[in-house]
Design an enzyme around this catalytic site. Structure first.
Site, short mmCIF file in Angstrom:
data_model
loop_
_atom_site.label_atom_id
_atom_site.label_comp_id
_atom_site.label_asym_id
_atom_site.label_seq_id
_atom_site.Cartn_x
_atom_site.Cartn_y
_atom_site.Cartn_z
N GLU B 59 0.82 -1.22 0.00
CA GLU B 59 0.00 0.00 0.00
C GLU B 59 0.84 1.26 0.00
O GLU B 59 0.56 2.23 -0.72
CB GLU B 59 -0.95 0.01 1.19
CG GLU B 59 -2.16 -0.91 1.05
CD GLU B 59 -1.86 -2.34 1.42
OE1 GLU B 59 -0.70 -2.65 1.78
OE2 GLU B 59 -2.79 -3.18 1.36
N HIS B 128 -11.82 -5.25 8.83
CA HIS B 128 -12.35 -4.87 7.51
C HIS B 128 -13.59 -3.98 7.62
O HIS B 128 -14.32 -3.84 6.66
CB HIS B 128 -12.75 -6.11 6.70
CG HIS B 128 -11.61 -6.85 6.09
ND1 HIS B 128 -10.72 -7.60 6.82
CD2 HIS B 128 -11.18 -6.95 4.81
CE1 HIS B 128 -9.82 -8.15 6.02
NE2 HIS B 128 -10.08 -7.77 4.78
#
Lengths: 310, 326
Positions: B59, B128
């Site tokens: 990322e 999540h």
């Protein structure tokens, strides 16, 4: 090299005189690396640097005046006094900044190079970072991406043996940093960072490879900083004798000796170089002194763009 | 025509890729997999791997690469799977994307768009499910969008790409399957203004993104019992459109903020403060907030439901407020 050395000696003096504030990281001892590496670049190429970037900016063509004014926090500075020593920027020189987060410039360099590749431009992006960055996750992410996408990046690791005050051997399981880069499938080799000719030759060879589209190259410049990490650092972590040993390898003195022996350089020429440099620095200090502070009303300017780019 | 939120975003991306050669999409699984939420399905076949670029699970590197590419003439759209993973790129977003324009004295723009999912409601458990867009709204130098409607999902991207500054778009995970009518020639939309989605006179319900639907539902329930709620969709969390918020509160004199983020230090706290600063004497009652419970979002459905703002909670809160001061 003389230019960078004298410029920074002046900075140290001005820092002690409280003309320059904040953090000031000097490059003294490491000049051969930037001089050698930058010699291989063209004005079309891009440079990403760290917080120890005065030398890189000077070599890239950012004027001594605007760098000095930046250190003074004046709006005539290359970042309008908003960046200071650690954040010199110059779009015209394709100088993408001093980045003060260790490893933080690497992803930028990857992206800058990606943009060139996607637009079929032949530019090289040179990214400078220290041995400390090699411990960051970003380093490994970026080595992988650069090699995977065959990006035109010249990765210049300035291994001065210390990440701030932590010796390489206290922080790295593998102290041969070029081996780490090689593991990602790119050419990588160590270079004597105290020898400007060796630096230049290595950079020339690496840049040629990068420019030919073969992907990134990694150079581990083995060098040493003679001064503290920053002006606040009492250097308790290293032996004075070690510093003295490295000073014998001073890239300026050794190169001067070599040129003198070869008959290329003599005292008169050396004096002329010193005089020119002294004059440039004197002017830069005068320019910075005469500079103006940005009005407080401008404080929030550039948090966002006022207008859209082309 | 009838499409889903997912399709609306895909159309927006496709449209951007066609319009401007400098645009490319980059992220994990955006290419061969078709996007982990199927947003970019089919785009690799149409535009090729240079413009629909699969990245490794890195990322920080690929978000930073988006910043660098934007600085060097491109218009990247970077997709991060979820806001939780964006924390791995927080250094690049906060220390580079948000600062470089200012730190360089205005020399380097970062015309970058970062898209990511946010929010809970799909039993995906804590790592999540969080709603961290409020954190990003804290940071000067970036813009934060939260499209809650098909028009915004379709229209915000192009406006964001035209913006010279980095824009983060938060897509609530429960919205992708939302279906509705949208004009075939839907156009780019303004991204600096909040929208009044339902006019009302009794209370302002201020929300955004994934909780807009629940809030609209609550407003319909309230209308049945004679309470007319005005629903303000913030759309943009930074910069906040304070004017639209205050105008609404001045009409209704009561405000409830519905925010899937946690209450402490949240965007709802900021909105509440702004109402206090700008419309204190207009208020008939203290501002109320309906936020997520201060707990990592759990997996089990009954616990997850209990942790999140729900339409029933909104109805109960407003009913209580109206009852006390009818």
């Amino acid at each position: 090299m003389v230019r960078i050395r004298r410029f920074e000696e002046k900075c140290a003096e001005l820092y002690s005189a409280s003309k320059i504030r904040g953090f000031l990281h000097l490059y003294i001892g490491e000049e051969a690396v930037a001089v050698g590496a930058m010699h291989a670049l063209t004005p079309e190429d891009n440079v990403v640097a760290t917080y120890r970037e005065h030398g890189h900016a000077l070599l890239r063509g950012v004027s001594a005046n605007s760098i000095m004014a930046e250190m003074y926090g004046k709006q005539e500075g290359c970042s309008r006094g908003r960046g200071g020593s650690m954040h010199l920027f110059d779009a015209a020189a394709r100088f993408y900044g001093g980045n003060a987060i260790v490893g933080g410039g690497l992803p930028l360099a990857i992206g800058i190079a990606l943009a060139d590749k996607l637009q079929h431009r032949q530019r090289v992006t040179a990214c400078f970072f220290g041995d400390g960055a090699v411990a960051e996750g970003e380093f490994h992410e970026c080595m992988n991406l650069a090699a995977l996408w065959k990006l035109p990046v010249l990765l210049c690791c300035e291994n001065n043996l210390y990440a701030m005050g932590t010796a390489l051997k206290r922080a790295q399981s593998q102290t041969d940093l070029s081996l780490k880069a090689a593991a990602y499938g790119m050419p990588a080799w160590p270079v004597d960072g105290m020898d400007v000719v060796a630096c230049q030759e290595a950079a020339q060879r690496a840049t040629l490879a990068v420019r030919s589209g073969e992907g990134p190259c990694f150079l581990e410049f083995r060098t040493y900083r003679f001064r503290a990490h920053s002006m606040y650092d009492p250097q308790l972590y290293r032996d004075k004798r070690e510093v003295e040993e490295w000073k014998k390898l001073d890239p300026i003195a050794t190169f001067e000796n070599r040129l003198t022996t070869q008959g290329v350089l003599d005292d008169a020429k050396m004096k002329r170089i010193e005089d020119e440099v002294a004059s440039e620095i004197e002017k830069a200090v005068a320019f910075a002194e005469a500079g103006t502070f940005e009005p407080i009303e401008e404080l929030t300017r550039f948090a966002y763009s006022a207008e859209k780019p082309e | 025509m009838k499409i889903t939120y997912r399709e609306a975003i895909r159309q927006a991306i496709r449209d951007a890729l066609i319009r401007d050669q400098r645009v490319f999409l980059m992220g994990e699984d955006v290419g061969a997999y078709g996007g982990c939420f199927a947003v970019s399905k089919g785009l690799l076949e149409e535009f090729g791997p240079d413009r629909i670029r699969d990245t490794p699970l890195s990322e920080s590197a690929f978000v930073g690469a988006g910043i660098g590419a934007a600085m060097n003439g491109m218009r990247p759209i970077v997709e991060i799977m979820t806001v939780n993973f964006s924390l791995l790129a927080l250094d690049q977003i906060v220390n580079n994307a948000a600062t470089i324009l200012h730190m360089s004295g205005g020399q380097f723009n970062i015309p970058l768009v970062i898209r990511m999912t946010t929010g809970a409601g799909r039993q995906l458990a804590a790592q999540h499910s969080h709603s961290l867009e409020g954190w990003y709204a804290h940071i000067p130098g970036i813009k934060v969008l939260a499209p809650a409607t098909l028009e915004d999902a379709r229209g915000m991207l192009w406006t964001a790409l035209e913006d010279p500054d980095p824009v983060l778009i938060f897509e609530h995970g429960t919205l992708y399957n939302m279906q509705g009518e949208i004009a075939a020639d839907a156009v780019p939309v303004e991204i600096s203004k909040a929208a009044v989605r339902r006019a009302g006179t009794d209370v302002s319900l201020i929300t955004y993104g994934g909780t807009l639907g629940k809030t609209m539902l609550a407003a319909e329930h309230l209308a049945a019992s004679g309470v007319e709620a005005e629903v303000v969709d913030l759309r943009t969390l930074r910069p906040l459109d304070t004017t639209t918020i205050l105008d609404s509160v001045m009409r209704t004199h009561r405000a409830v903020i519905i925010d899937e983020g946690w209450r402490s230090g949240s965007i709802s706290a900021e909105i509440s403060a702004r109402i206090m600063e700008g419309a204190f004497y207009e208020l008939d009652l203290p501002v109320e907030r309906i936020c997520s419970a201060e707990v990592p979002i759990p997996y089990a459905k009954q616990l997850e439901d209990a942790a999140l703002p729900q339409a029933a909670t909104i109805v109960a809160t407003v009913t209580r407020m109206m009852g006390g001061h009818g």
